[in-house]
Scaffold this motif. Structure first.
Motif, PDB file in Angstrom:
ATOM      1  N   TRP A  68       0.697  -1.082   0.555  1.00  0.00           N
ATOM      2  CA  TRP A  68       0.092  -0.214   0.021  1.00  0.00           C
ATOM      3  C   TRP A  68       0.994   1.570   0.068  1.00  0.00           C
ATOM      4  CZ3 TRP A  68      -5.665  -0.752  -0.594  1.00  0.00           C
ATOM      5  CH2 TRP A  68      -6.140   0.342  -0.524  1.00  0.00           C
ATOM      6  N   GLY A  84       1.549   2.292  -3.496  1.00  0.00           N
ATOM      7  CA  GLY A  84       0.751   2.197  -4.300  1.00  0.00           C
ATOM      8  C   GLY A  84       0.082   1.346  -5.367  1.00  0.00           C
ATOM      9  N   ASP A 100     -14.631   4.954  -1.349  1.00  0.00           N
ATOM     10  CA  ASP A 100     -13.430   5.897  -1.158  1.00  0.00           C
ATOM     11  C   ASP A 100     -12.313   4.499  -1.216  1.00  0.00           C
ATOM     12  OD1 ASP A 100     -14.146   7.903  -2.286  1.00  0.00           O
ATOM     13  OD2 ASP A 100     -13.684   9.268  -0.135  1.00  0.00           O
ATOM     14  N   LEU A 101     -12.159   3.474   0.066  1.00  0.00           N
ATOM     15  CA  LEU A 101     -11.011   2.430  -0.506  1.00  0.00           C
ATOM     16  C   LEU A 101     -11.408   1.413  -1.319  1.00  0.00           C
ATOM     17  CD1 LEU A 101      -8.921   1.775   1.738  1.00  0.00           C
ATOM     18  CD2 LEU A 101     -10.080   0.952   3.272  1.00  0.00           C
ATOM     19  N   ASP A 104     -10.409   2.407  -3.677  1.00  0.00           N
ATOM     20  CA  ASP A 104      -8.620   2.731  -3.883  1.00  0.00           C
ATOM     21  C   ASP A 104      -8.154   1.488  -4.474  1.00  0.00           C
ATOM     22  OD1 ASP A 104      -6.198   3.706  -4.336  1.00  0.00           O
ATOM     23  OD2 ASP A 104      -5.957   4.593  -2.143  1.00  0.00           O
ATOM     24  N   GLY A 146      -8.296   0.688  -8.413  1.00  0.00           N
ATOM     25  CA  GLY A 146      -7.377   1.154  -8.830  1.00  0.00           C
ATOM     26  C   GLY A 146      -5.941   0.336  -8.853  1.00  0.00           C
ATOM     27  N   ARG A 147      -6.099   0.304  -7.520  1.00  0.00           N
ATOM     28  CA  ARG A 147      -3.994  -0.599  -7.705  1.00  0.00           C
ATOM     29  C   ARG A 147      -4.246  -1.788  -8.343  1.00  0.00           C
ATOM     30  NH1 ARG A 147      -1.059   1.710  -2.214  1.00  0.00           N
ATOM     31  NH2 ARG A 147      -2.903   3.757  -2.686  1.00  0.00           N
ATOM     32  N   PRO A 150      -7.094   2.545 -13.920  1.00  0.00           N
ATOM     33  CA  PRO A 150      -8.311   2.276 -13.051  1.00  0.00           C
ATOM     34  C   PRO A 150      -9.359   2.880 -14.006  1.00  0.00           C
ATOM     35  CG  PRO A 150      -6.299   2.798 -12.260  1.00  0.00           C
ATOM     36  CD  PRO A 150      -5.210   3.017 -13.848  1.00  0.00           C
TER      37      PRO A 150
END
Length: 134
Positions: free
Chosen positions: A76, A79, A102-103, A106, A109-110, A119
């Motif tokens: 994490w 990124g 949001d998490l 995220d 996206g990762r 993403p």
């Protein structure tokens, strides 16, 4: 007893995750706790079970061993997201003890970056869920 968590190399995942428009759909509510079940899908492909696991939750028992938590935090910080297999399901090991919208975004996206996708090619279909009690 918690299921064993085994590391997964992103290159061992199906190719379509890196070349298709992918949707992650939650099967349980995002606010319901440390373990959010879901699946990845793309047109013309079989769904791939994919869960989110908040690795720092430790009550009533730890959900992850120390090594997995360390790897999740290291990834994490750089990124990335730590990918594990749990009970034959792809699982994104995410620092924290629960999830917000949001998490989730995220983490997905990762995942997209880990498989060589943008993403922008990933979408999420969330379920709100009830907040878990203390």
């Amino acid at each position: 007893m918690r299921p064993e968590l085994r590391d997964i190399d992103p290159f061992d995942l199906p190719e379509w995750l890196g070349v298709s428009d992918v949707t992650w759909s939650a099967e349980s509510g995002v606010r319901s706790g440390r373990d959010v079940r879901g699946a990845l899908s793309a047109d013309g492909e079989d769904d791939l079970p994919c869960d989110l696991l908040a690795v720092d939750d430790a009550w009533p028992e730890p959900v992850a061993d120390d090594e997995t938590r360390v790897h999740a935090h290291q990834a994490w910080r750089h990124g990335q997201v730590h990918l594990v297999r749990r009970a034959d399901r792809l699982t994104l090991a995410v620092p924290g003890s629960g999830f917000s919208a949001d998490l989730v975004l995220d983490a997905l996206g990762r995942l997209a970056k880990a498989v060589g996708a943008s993403p922008d090619d990933y979408a999420a279909r969330l379920r709100i869920g009830a907040e878990r009690g203390p």
